[in-house]
Design a protein around this motif. Sequence first.
Motif, PDB file in Angstrom:
ATOM      1  N   GLY A 143       6.883  -8.496   2.780  1.00 31.80           N
ATOM      2  CA  GLY A 143       6.100  -7.933   3.870  1.00 31.80           C
ATOM      3  C   GLY A 143       5.967  -6.429   3.742  1.00 31.80           C
ATOM      4  O   GLY A 143       6.833  -5.748   3.182  1.00 31.80           O
ATOM      5  N   GLN A 144       4.852  -5.895   4.264  1.00 33.75           N
ATOM      6  CA  GLN A 144       4.596  -4.457   4.163  1.00 33.75           C
ATOM      7  C   GLN A 144       5.653  -3.636   4.884  1.00 33.75           C
ATOM      8  O   GLN A 144       5.951  -2.506   4.492  1.00 33.75           O
ATOM      9  CB  GLN A 144       3.217  -4.135   4.751  1.00 33.75           C
ATOM     10  N   SER A 145       6.237  -4.202   5.943  1.00 27.30           N
ATOM     11  CA  SER A 145       7.188  -3.436   6.745  1.00 27.30           C
ATOM     12  C   SER A 145       8.567  -3.362   6.108  1.00 27.30           C
ATOM     13  O   SER A 145       9.431  -2.641   6.591  1.00 27.30           O
ATOM     14  CB  SER A 145       7.307  -4.054   8.144  1.00 27.30           C
ATOM     15  N   CYS A 146       8.828  -4.139   5.025  1.00 25.07           N
ATOM     16  CA  CYS A 146      10.140  -4.097   4.370  1.00 25.07           C
ATOM     17  C   CYS A 146       9.966  -4.119   2.855  1.00 25.07           C
ATOM     18  O   CYS A 146      10.634  -4.881   2.152  1.00 25.07           O
ATOM     19  CB  CYS A 146      11.046  -5.228   4.846  1.00 25.07           C
ATOM     20  N   GLU A 147       9.063  -3.278   2.383  1.00 25.14           N
ATOM     21  CA  GLU A 147       8.794  -3.206   0.944  1.00 25.14           C
ATOM     22  C   GLU A 147      10.040  -2.719   0.204  1.00 25.14           C
ATOM     23  O   GLU A 147      10.654  -1.719   0.583  1.00 25.14           O
ATOM     24  CB  GLU A 147       7.619  -2.246   0.700  1.00 25.14           C
ATOM     25  N   GLY A 148      10.447  -3.459  -0.854  1.00 29.33           N
ATOM     26  CA  GLY A 148      11.622  -3.081  -1.623  1.00 29.33           C
ATOM     27  C   GLY A 148      12.927  -3.616  -1.069  1.00 29.33           C
ATOM     28  O   GLY A 148      13.998  -3.342  -1.619  1.00 29.33           O
ATOM     29  N   TRP A 149      12.868  -4.386   0.016  1.00 23.82           N
ATOM     30  CA  TRP A 149      14.096  -4.929   0.609  1.00 23.82           C
ATOM     31  C   TRP A 149      14.455  -6.264  -0.043  1.00 23.82           C
ATOM     32  O   TRP A 149      13.594  -7.013  -0.505  1.00 23.82           O
ATOM     33  CB  TRP A 149      13.889  -5.172   2.105  1.00 23.82           C
ATOM     34  N   CYS A 150      15.754  -6.559  -0.032  1.00 22.03           N
ATOM     35  CA  CYS A 150      16.204  -7.895  -0.416  1.00 22.03           C
ATOM     36  C   CYS A 150      17.501  -8.212   0.331  1.00 22.03           C
ATOM     37  O   CYS A 150      18.147  -7.314   0.873  1.00 22.03           O
ATOM     38  CB  CYS A 150      16.428  -8.000  -1.924  1.00 22.03           C
ATOM     39  N   ILE A 202      13.902 -12.535   8.493  1.00 25.86           N
ATOM     40  CA  ILE A 202      14.014 -11.078   8.669  1.00 25.86           C
ATOM     41  C   ILE A 202      12.662 -10.416   8.432  1.00 25.86           C
ATOM     42  O   ILE A 202      12.238  -9.531   9.183  1.00 25.86           O
ATOM     43  CB  ILE A 202      15.076 -10.505   7.710  1.00 25.86           C
ATOM     44  N   GLY A 203      11.958 -10.851   7.372  1.00 26.99           N
ATOM     45  CA  GLY A 203      10.642 -10.274   7.088  1.00 26.99           C
ATOM     46  C   GLY A 203       9.658 -10.512   8.211  1.00 26.99           C
ATOM     47  O   GLY A 203       8.881  -9.616   8.578  1.00 26.99           O
ATOM     48  N   SER A 204       9.701 -11.712   8.803  1.00 28.36           N
ATOM     49  CA  SER A 204       8.788 -12.024   9.908  1.00 28.36           C
ATOM     50  C   SER A 204       9.096 -11.172  11.134  1.00 28.36           C
ATOM     51  O   SER A 204       8.188 -10.648  11.800  1.00 28.36           O
ATOM     52  CB  SER A 204       8.889 -13.512  10.260  1.00 28.36           C
ATOM     53  N   ARG A 226       7.718  -6.709  14.699  1.00 25.91           N
ATOM     54  CA  ARG A 226       8.111  -5.442  15.319  1.00 25.91           C
ATOM     55  C   ARG A 226       7.172  -4.315  14.892  1.00 25.91           C
ATOM     56  O   ARG A 226       6.792  -3.460  15.694  1.00 25.91           O
ATOM     57  CB  ARG A 226       9.544  -5.112  14.930  1.00 25.91           C
ATOM     58  N   SER A 227       6.792  -4.319  13.613  1.00 23.08           N
ATOM     59  CA  SER A 227       5.868  -3.297  13.118  1.00 23.08           C
ATOM     60  C   SER A 227       4.519  -3.398  13.822  1.00 23.08           C
ATOM     61  O   SER A 227       3.924  -2.381  14.210  1.00 23.08           O
ATOM     62  CB  SER A 227       5.688  -3.458  11.608  1.00 23.08           C
ATOM     63  N   LEU A 228       4.028  -4.636  14.000  1.00 17.24           N
ATOM     64  CA  LEU A 228       2.751  -4.826  14.702  1.00 17.24           C
ATOM     65  C   LEU A 228       2.854  -4.372  16.155  1.00 17.24           C
ATOM     66  O   LEU A 228       1.912  -3.793  16.696  1.00 17.24           O
ATOM     67  CB  LEU A 228       2.334  -6.291  14.630  1.00 17.24           C
ATOM     68  N   GLU A 275       4.838  -2.037  17.288  1.00 14.63           N
ATOM     69  CA  GLU A 275       4.840  -0.575  17.277  1.00 14.63           C
ATOM     70  C   GLU A 275       3.434  -0.031  17.049  1.00 14.63           C
ATOM     71  O   GLU A 275       3.013   0.940  17.697  1.00 14.63           O
ATOM     72  CB  GLU A 275       5.788  -0.070  16.186  1.00 14.63           C
ATOM     73  N   GLN A 276       2.699  -0.668  16.129  1.00 11.49           N
ATOM     74  CA  GLN A 276       1.314  -0.243  15.894  1.00 11.49           C
ATOM     75  C   GLN A 276       0.480  -0.401  17.154  1.00 11.49           C
ATOM     76  O   GLN A 276      -0.314   0.481  17.516  1.00 11.49           O
ATOM     77  CB  GLN A 276       0.690  -1.069  14.769  1.00 11.49           C
ATOM     78  N   LYS A 277       0.674  -1.538  17.831  1.00 17.24           N
ATOM     79  CA  LYS A 277      -0.098  -1.796  19.044  1.00 17.24           C
ATOM     80  C   LYS A 277       0.226  -0.770  20.112  1.00 17.24           C
ATOM     81  O   LYS A 277      -0.665  -0.274  20.816  1.00 17.24           O
ATOM     82  CB  LYS A 277       0.196  -3.208  19.555  1.00 17.24           C
ATOM     83  N   THR A 278       1.514  -0.410  20.235  1.00 20.31           N
ATOM     84  CA  THR A 278       1.917   0.602  21.217  1.00 20.31           C
ATOM     85  C   THR A 278       1.279   1.942  20.894  1.00 20.31           C
ATOM     86  O   THR A 278       0.762   2.633  21.785  1.00 20.31           O
ATOM     87  CB  THR A 278       3.450   0.737  21.234  1.00 20.31           C
ATOM     88  N   GLN A 279       1.299   2.319  19.603  1.00 18.49           N
ATOM     89  CA  GLN A 279       0.695   3.593  19.212  1.00 18.49           C
ATOM     90  C   GLN A 279      -0.814   3.577  19.422  1.00 18.49           C
ATOM     91  O   GLN A 279      -1.397   4.538  19.937  1.00 18.49           O
ATOM     92  CB  GLN A 279       1.022   3.892  17.750  1.00 18.49           C
TER      93      GLN A 279
END
Length: 357
Positions: free
Chosen positions: A13-20, A54-56, A61-63, A65-69
């Motif tokens: 997912g874009q919100s956790c790029e590079g995570w594992c 976790i990715g979902s 959460r990222s969406l 936050e985007q919606k709030t902004q």
Amino acid sequence: EELGWGFAAPIRGQSCEGWCLYVSGLETEEDEPQVVEDRLHADLRFTELVAQFIGSVRQIRSLQEQKTQLSSFLSPKVVENVLGDATGSSLQPHEREVTVLFCDVHGFSRKTEQSLDNLMSLLGGVNLILETMADGILNYDGTIADFQGDSALGFWGWPVDLEDGPFPAIQAALKILDRFDLMQRSHGKLLEGFAIGIGIAHGRAIVGQIGTRRQAKVGVFGPVVNRGARLEGMTRQFGVPICIDVATVKFLREHFSEDFMRSRKLAKVFPKGMDTPVEVYELIPPSQKTTPQQNKIHRQYDQALTAVQDGEWGKAAEILQPSPESDGPSAFLKAFLEDHGPEPPKDWSGVIPLTVK
């Protein structure tokens, strides 16, 4: 070094790029593995499911936050259109028909000088006015492109095409004025000395995400933006709350009766620093009752403006003589004739040059 085995499942997912998600364990006595590869399959599958979860959660959460902004600058309808565009194409700059609204607080500089010992109170008053501007724009599905000190820029026509032309912007402008009048009556000295000026322009522009790779915002770009800003500035010179351009006037006259949505031609001008003339009109709020005296003043002004444009400046001055100073456009035209009269220059084109923005 003390671990005997391990595996990793990517968190996508874009919100956790590079995570594992990394799982490891120990070996048993005398170097005999307690967990062999076959026994890890269930653990690996479970780890993959946890990583997916976790990715979902991160994406949601990222969406949020985007919606709030976005909701700080876009109406709920516009936010849903932007977030519902899976391709992200709506954010790419497009050229389209838009209406822009510039709204500014008049009297702010003077009030600042008078309130040096109480700036927090002044800030509270300005924030109330900015909130009024933002609510007016967002409640009619507009987008806030920018706040600049004590002013706001809103626009319509993105990401949804204009179905009602400049009408939502006009509704927003009238709502802002109505609410500001109520606030002035209810807050007394806090908003004393303030006034609001609004400029509305309609035309083609580029809208979407504008900026650099490191910092960008949703904005609008084109001559119509500059025209809207200049129209707002003209509210000071003509002494009226709302100035609109000829494209907006044409729309109003095609779709509404003159009794409901009235406009008044103020002049054809060369804004300072611009080579293209602009026809300026006043938008008269429907709530403003007309009286025979007001109708007479408006007719006199129309006659005087025609005389000025035709080069008959002496006739114009005579027509304007009985007009009250309380009528801003009449006061503007009188001052112009006094400063440039009594006869027009030989190359007079009927377009009044403005000396200030």
